[in-house]
Design a protein around this motif. Structure first.
Motif, PDB file in Angstrom:
ATOM      1  N   LYS A 187       0.602  -1.091   0.012  1.00  0.00           N
ATOM      2  CA  LYS A 187      -0.154   0.109   0.090  1.00  0.00           C
ATOM      3  C   LYS A 187       0.995   1.355  -0.032  1.00  0.00           C
ATOM      4  CE  LYS A 187      -3.987   1.940   2.229  1.00  0.00           C
ATOM      5  NZ  LYS A 187      -3.295   3.117   2.835  1.00  0.00           N
ATOM      6  N   ALA A 188       2.050   1.254   0.701  1.00  0.00           N
ATOM      7  CA  ALA A 188       2.770   2.515   0.951  1.00  0.00           C
ATOM      8  C   ALA A 188       3.548   2.584  -0.461  1.00  0.00           C
ATOM      9  CB  ALA A 188       3.829   2.111   2.110  1.00  0.00           C
ATOM     10  N   PHE A 189       4.040   1.573  -1.000  1.00  0.00           N
ATOM     11  CA  PHE A 189       4.558   1.579  -2.192  1.00  0.00           C
ATOM     12  C   PHE A 189       3.977   2.263  -3.121  1.00  0.00           C
ATOM     13  CE2 PHE A 189       4.657  -0.617  -6.554  1.00  0.00           C
ATOM     14  CZ  PHE A 189       5.922  -0.050  -6.870  1.00  0.00           C
ATOM     15  N   LEU A 190       2.527   1.814  -3.325  1.00  0.00           N
ATOM     16  CA  LEU A 190       1.691   2.557  -4.377  1.00  0.00           C
ATOM     17  C   LEU A 190       1.312   3.815  -4.197  1.00  0.00           C
ATOM     18  CD1 LEU A 190      -1.045  -0.407  -4.545  1.00  0.00           C
ATOM     19  CD2 LEU A 190       0.461  -0.031  -6.219  1.00  0.00           C
ATOM     20  N   GLU A 191       1.363   4.289  -2.925  1.00  0.00           N
ATOM     21  CA  GLU A 191       1.303   5.667  -2.674  1.00  0.00           C
ATOM     22  C   GLU A 191       2.474   6.569  -3.027  1.00  0.00           C
ATOM     23  OE1 GLU A 191       0.195   5.408   1.657  1.00  0.00           O
ATOM     24  OE2 GLU A 191      -1.859   5.096   1.335  1.00  0.00           O
ATOM     25  N   ARG A 192       3.602   6.075  -2.762  1.00  0.00           N
ATOM     26  CA  ARG A 192       5.032   6.503  -3.162  1.00  0.00           C
ATOM     27  C   ARG A 192       5.039   6.710  -4.573  1.00  0.00           C
ATOM     28  NH1 ARG A 192       6.921   3.326   1.121  1.00  0.00           N
ATOM     29  NH2 ARG A 192       7.835   1.637  -0.587  1.00  0.00           N
ATOM     30  N   PHE A 193       4.617   5.608  -5.449  1.00  0.00           N
ATOM     31  CA  PHE A 193       4.792   5.510  -6.655  1.00  0.00           C
ATOM     32  C   PHE A 193       4.008   6.762  -7.438  1.00  0.00           C
ATOM     33  CE2 PHE A 193       4.503   2.424 -10.628  1.00  0.00           C
ATOM     34  CZ  PHE A 193       5.461   3.295 -11.406  1.00  0.00           C
ATOM     35  N   GLU A 194       2.632   6.830  -6.928  1.00  0.00           N
ATOM     36  CA  GLU A 194       1.886   7.712  -7.635  1.00  0.00           C
ATOM     37  C   GLU A 194       2.125   9.072  -7.097  1.00  0.00           C
ATOM     38  OE1 GLU A 194      -2.981   9.183  -7.206  1.00  0.00           O
ATOM     39  OE2 GLU A 194      -2.415   7.340  -6.210  1.00  0.00           O
ATOM     40  N   ALA A 195       2.718   9.272  -6.096  1.00  0.00           N
ATOM     41  CA  ALA A 195       3.187  10.742  -5.623  1.00  0.00           C
ATOM     42  C   ALA A 195       4.462  11.113  -6.334  1.00  0.00           C
ATOM     43  CB  ALA A 195       3.128  10.982  -4.017  1.00  0.00           C
ATOM     44  N   SER A 196       5.428  10.397  -6.474  1.00  0.00           N
ATOM     45  CA  SER A 196       6.615  10.825  -7.055  1.00  0.00           C
ATOM     46  C   SER A 196       6.352  10.560  -8.782  1.00  0.00           C
ATOM     47  CB  SER A 196       7.692   9.921  -6.460  1.00  0.00           C
ATOM     48  OG  SER A 196       8.930  10.342  -7.138  1.00  0.00           O
ATOM     49  N   GLY A 197       5.706   9.625  -9.050  1.00  0.00           N
ATOM     50  CA  GLY A 197       5.671   9.043 -10.401  1.00  0.00           C
ATOM     51  C   GLY A 197       4.872  10.034 -11.164  1.00  0.00           C
ATOM     52  N   SER A 198       3.751  10.463 -10.653  1.00  0.00           N
ATOM     53  CA  SER A 198       2.882  11.292 -11.497  1.00  0.00           C
ATOM     54  C   SER A 198       3.296  12.506 -11.426  1.00  0.00           C
ATOM     55  CB  SER A 198       1.531  11.533 -10.664  1.00  0.00           C
ATOM     56  OG  SER A 198       1.857  12.233  -9.335  1.00  0.00           O
ATOM     57  N   LYS A 232       1.914  12.516 -28.239  1.00  0.00           N
ATOM     58  CA  LYS A 232       0.560  12.665 -28.865  1.00  0.00           C
ATOM     59  C   LYS A 232      -0.372  11.907 -27.866  1.00  0.00           C
ATOM     60  CE  LYS A 232       1.135  15.681 -32.273  1.00  0.00           C
ATOM     61  NZ  LYS A 232       0.909  15.475 -33.353  1.00  0.00           N
ATOM     62  N   CYS A 233       0.222  10.671 -27.206  1.00  0.00           N
ATOM     63  CA  CYS A 233      -0.743   9.666 -26.646  1.00  0.00           C
ATOM     64  C   CYS A 233      -0.121   8.995 -25.276  1.00  0.00           C
ATOM     65  CB  CYS A 233      -1.097   8.634 -27.458  1.00  0.00           C
ATOM     66  SG  CYS A 233      -2.349   7.333 -26.722  1.00  0.00           S
ATOM     67  N   LEU A 234      -0.778   8.996 -24.413  1.00  0.00           N
ATOM     68  CA  LEU A 234      -0.281   8.068 -23.201  1.00  0.00           C
ATOM     69  C   LEU A 234      -1.053   6.969 -22.951  1.00  0.00           C
ATOM     70  CD1 LEU A 234       1.397   8.056 -20.644  1.00  0.00           C
ATOM     71  CD2 LEU A 234      -0.449   9.320 -19.347  1.00  0.00           C
ATOM     72  N   VAL A 235      -0.121   5.846 -23.177  1.00  0.00           N
ATOM     73  CA  VAL A 235      -0.676   4.485 -22.854  1.00  0.00           C
ATOM     74  C   VAL A 235      -0.306   4.152 -21.264  1.00  0.00           C
ATOM     75  CG1 VAL A 235      -0.715   1.983 -23.524  1.00  0.00           C
ATOM     76  CG2 VAL A 235      -0.626   3.942 -25.332  1.00  0.00           C
ATOM     77  N   TYR A 236      -1.322   4.026 -20.602  1.00  0.00           N
ATOM     78  CA  TYR A 236      -1.051   3.505 -19.130  1.00  0.00           C
ATOM     79  C   TYR A 236      -1.539   2.280 -18.893  1.00  0.00           C
ATOM     80  CZ  TYR A 236      -5.686   5.028 -18.093  1.00  0.00           C
ATOM     81  OH  TYR A 236      -7.231   5.267 -18.252  1.00  0.00           O
ATOM     82  N   LEU A 265      -2.538   1.987 -12.701  1.00  0.00           N
ATOM     83  CA  LEU A 265      -2.411   3.179 -12.681  1.00  0.00           C
ATOM     84  C   LEU A 265      -3.296   4.303 -13.146  1.00  0.00           C
ATOM     85  CD1 LEU A 265       1.479   2.644 -13.699  1.00  0.00           C
ATOM     86  CD2 LEU A 265       0.740   2.370 -11.401  1.00  0.00           C
ATOM     87  N   PRO A 266      -4.719   4.127 -12.583  1.00  0.00           N
ATOM     88  CA  PRO A 266      -5.494   4.948 -12.888  1.00  0.00           C
ATOM     89  C   PRO A 266      -5.109   6.609 -12.996  1.00  0.00           C
ATOM     90  CG  PRO A 266      -6.415   4.114 -10.969  1.00  0.00           C
ATOM     91  CD  PRO A 266      -5.118   3.499 -11.530  1.00  0.00           C
ATOM     92  N   TRP A 267      -4.495   6.746 -12.292  1.00  0.00           N
ATOM     93  CA  TRP A 267      -3.872   8.356 -11.998  1.00  0.00           C
ATOM     94  C   TRP A 267      -3.648   8.927 -13.181  1.00  0.00           C
ATOM     95  CZ3 TRP A 267       1.176   8.314 -12.530  1.00  0.00           C
ATOM     96  CH2 TRP A 267       2.166   7.409 -12.142  1.00  0.00           C
ATOM     97  N   ALA A 268      -2.875   8.044 -14.250  1.00  0.00           N
ATOM     98  CA  ALA A 268      -2.318   8.759 -15.172  1.00  0.00           C
ATOM     99  C   ALA A 268      -3.250   9.131 -16.122  1.00  0.00           C
ATOM    100  CB  ALA A 268      -1.465   7.500 -16.129  1.00  0.00           C
ATOM    101  N   LEU A 269      -4.550   8.764 -16.403  1.00  0.00           N
ATOM    102  CA  LEU A 269      -5.229   9.388 -17.393  1.00  0.00           C
ATOM    103  C   LEU A 269      -5.565  10.959 -17.153  1.00  0.00           C
ATOM    104  CD1 LEU A 269      -7.369   9.155 -19.406  1.00  0.00           C
ATOM    105  CD2 LEU A 269      -8.946   8.275 -17.812  1.00  0.00           C
ATOM    106  N   ALA A 270      -5.370  11.089 -15.749  1.00  0.00           N
ATOM    107  CA  ALA A 270      -5.662  12.657 -15.511  1.00  0.00           C
ATOM    108  C   ALA A 270      -4.508  13.556 -16.128  1.00  0.00           C
ATOM    109  CB  ALA A 270      -5.739  12.821 -13.956  1.00  0.00           C
ATOM    110  N   ILE A 271      -3.402  12.862 -15.990  1.00  0.00           N
ATOM    111  CA  ILE A 271      -2.214  13.806 -16.721  1.00  0.00           C
ATOM    112  C   ILE A 271      -2.362  13.766 -18.185  1.00  0.00           C
ATOM    113  CG2 ILE A 271       0.322  13.445 -17.061  1.00  0.00           C
ATOM    114  CD1 ILE A 271       0.505  11.925 -14.294  1.00  0.00           C
ATOM    115  N   ALA A 272      -2.822  12.630 -18.668  1.00  0.00           N
ATOM    116  CA  ALA A 272      -3.089  12.973 -20.222  1.00  0.00           C
ATOM    117  C   ALA A 272      -4.133  14.057 -20.426  1.00  0.00           C
ATOM    118  CB  ALA A 272      -3.750  11.405 -20.614  1.00  0.00           C
TER     119      ALA A 272
END
Length: 452
Positions: free
Chosen positions: A79-90, A108-112, A116-123
């Motif tokens: 759980k902590a890994f996923l939280e760190r990955f999202e915070a730093s990775g995003s 031109k496109c982000l395939v995720y 990692l559903p948070w990536a869609l907001a970045i796109a």
């Protein structure tokens, strides 16, 4: 001087952690690159270091330093890994895409990875299409969909896809994902996050092909823009159109390639039982004993992959007692093994990559699923595609040596099962061939991206 390389457009691919997630996404990236696209694969630092030599056609960029900030096994668990990955990775992914905006080829496109559903907001922030890539089967994702709505406490927008007789998924023992609240376990809740905001993704991609999951794709197409782009198996084994594409390029363990292939070369065609439970699944000591006894009693040769962490569970003196007909190794080049003429069946946990590989090589399966989507894949193997058999468990939830042996014999000697396996092998190759369904889907996606 050699001319400067030109591209049709630039695609960013965001990979999740784990061999079963990384390899299909990198294979898809190689396919895009072979069609003139610039492709950057972003992932954890340990992954990008391991993948640097996987393909000269694909660029690898780290967006999370798991060696410093902590990987899956670090403090706080999964759980902590996923939280760190999202915070730093995003944050780092945003900076990476922004950096490309002033280049000749902006993204031109982000395939995720759908995990990692948070990536869609970045796109959406960059006004580029986001494509969710599922590394499980269409049917497995369909089986999770009703659970997603139960968690939301909302009615399903359409009736669930029917899979009569499908058992409920077994839940693996993973590091803490939080306390159990409500009907569903934390791991199911985590899996169902894949559906977050998914209706706003431009495409929903699967490592599958249309004919393999025809009915579920029809059902799913009422929800999303689904495109099957698989099987994502290295090109040399299918259409041979991607240059020097022999291997995935990422293994969690070092394969004993030379010893394995030399041993297989001494065996007769279709005579070897190949046993492997992948990088994540494992058998307990009792089940290992039953498996060992089944292989010992069989008249066939066997190749058994027992990971370093599983070696202590092997029955006493098993390796010595079976050395004339068996080979036990810690890891193997699975693609080369399944492609070898000596292999007659695959005793598998039915992870989706292993299942797709078995289909692609026409190897019949003895299906022994351990958890989650593996249950659905085993169901498909036996009841939908007819390319294998699932041994039955007894009252103690154990599969006996006798039952395993019965299924191995039936798969190795069953004419109908072997015939169906060869038919599906042909359809898998046909899907990715030029003008095959998956190839057409990939070309359509590229055309849309180029037109942006």
């Amino acid at each position: 001087m050699e001319g400067k390389k030109t591209y049709k457009a630039h695609v960013m691919v965001l990979a999740y952690h784990g061999q079963g997630h990384i390899n299909p996404m990198v294979q898809f990236s190689k396919r895009l690159a072979s069609k003139g696209m610039k492709v950057t694969v972003s992932a954890m630092l340990s992954t990008t270091k391991a993948m640097k030599s996987a393909s000269s056609a694909v660029i690898f960029e780290s967006i999370y330093d798991d060696t410093t900030e902590g990987g899956v096994a670090a403090q706080g668990g999964f759980k902590a890994f996923l939280e760190r990955f999202e915070a730093s990775g995003s944050q780092n992914l945003t900076e990476l895409i922004k950096k490309q905006e002033i280049s000749e080829y902006p993204v031109k496109c982000l395939v995720y990875d759908a995990n990692l559903p948070w990536a869609l907001a970045i796109a959406k922030d960059f006004a580029i299409p986001g494509a969710a890539f599922f590394t499980q089967s269409c049917a497995a994702i369909a089986s999770y969909y009703p659970m997603h709505y139960e968690i939301l406490e909302k009615p399903l927008p359409l009736p669930a896809f029917s899979m009569p007789g499908l058992p409920p998924p077994k839940i693996p023992n993973l590091m803490s994902l939080g306390a159990v609240t409500g009907k569903h376990s934390p791991i199911i809740k985590q899996i169902c996050k894949q559906f977050d905001d998914i209706e706003n993704a431009e495409w929903i991609l699967f490592n599958s092909f249309d004919k393999l999951e025809e009915e579920v794709v029809k059902w799913m197409s009422n929800l999303w823009t689904v495109r099957n782009i698989g099987p994502t198996v290295p090109s040399v084994y299918l259409d041979n159109r991607v240059e020097n594409d022999y291997d995935y390029g990422f293994n969690m363990y070092k394969p004993s390639t030379e010893a394995c292939m030399q041993w297989l070369n001494t065996r007769e065609t279709g005579s070897v039982i190949y046993v492997s439970f992948g990088s994540a699944a494992s058998l307990n000591a009792d089940q290992m004993a039953e498996m060992g006894e089944a292989l010992k009693q069989s008249t066939k040769s066997f190749l058994w992959v027992v990971k370093p962490t599983e070696q202590s569970k092997l029955p006493a003196n098993f390796v010595e007692e079976t050395s004339e007909k068996g080979l036990v190794i810690t890891w193997c080049p699975q693609l080369e093994v399944l492609a070898h003429k000596a292999v007659g069946c695959f005793v598998s946990h039915c992870g989706w990559n292993s299942t797709v590989e078995a289909i692609s090589f026409g190897v019949p399966v003895v299906a022994m699923p351990q958890f989650l989507d593996q249950m659905t894949n085993a169901y498909l193997v036996e009841r939908v595609w007819g390319v294998g058999i699932q041994p039955k468990e007894n009252e103690q939830n154990k599969t006996t040596a006798e039952e395993i042996g019965r299924c191995i014999n039936e798969v190795m000697n069953g004419e109908e099962i072997r015939k169906k396996a060869i038919q599906w092998k042909s359809l898998a190759k046909e899907a990715i061939d030029e003008n095959g369904s998956s190839d057409i889907h990939i070309d359509e996606i590229i055309s849309r991206i180029v037109a942006l």
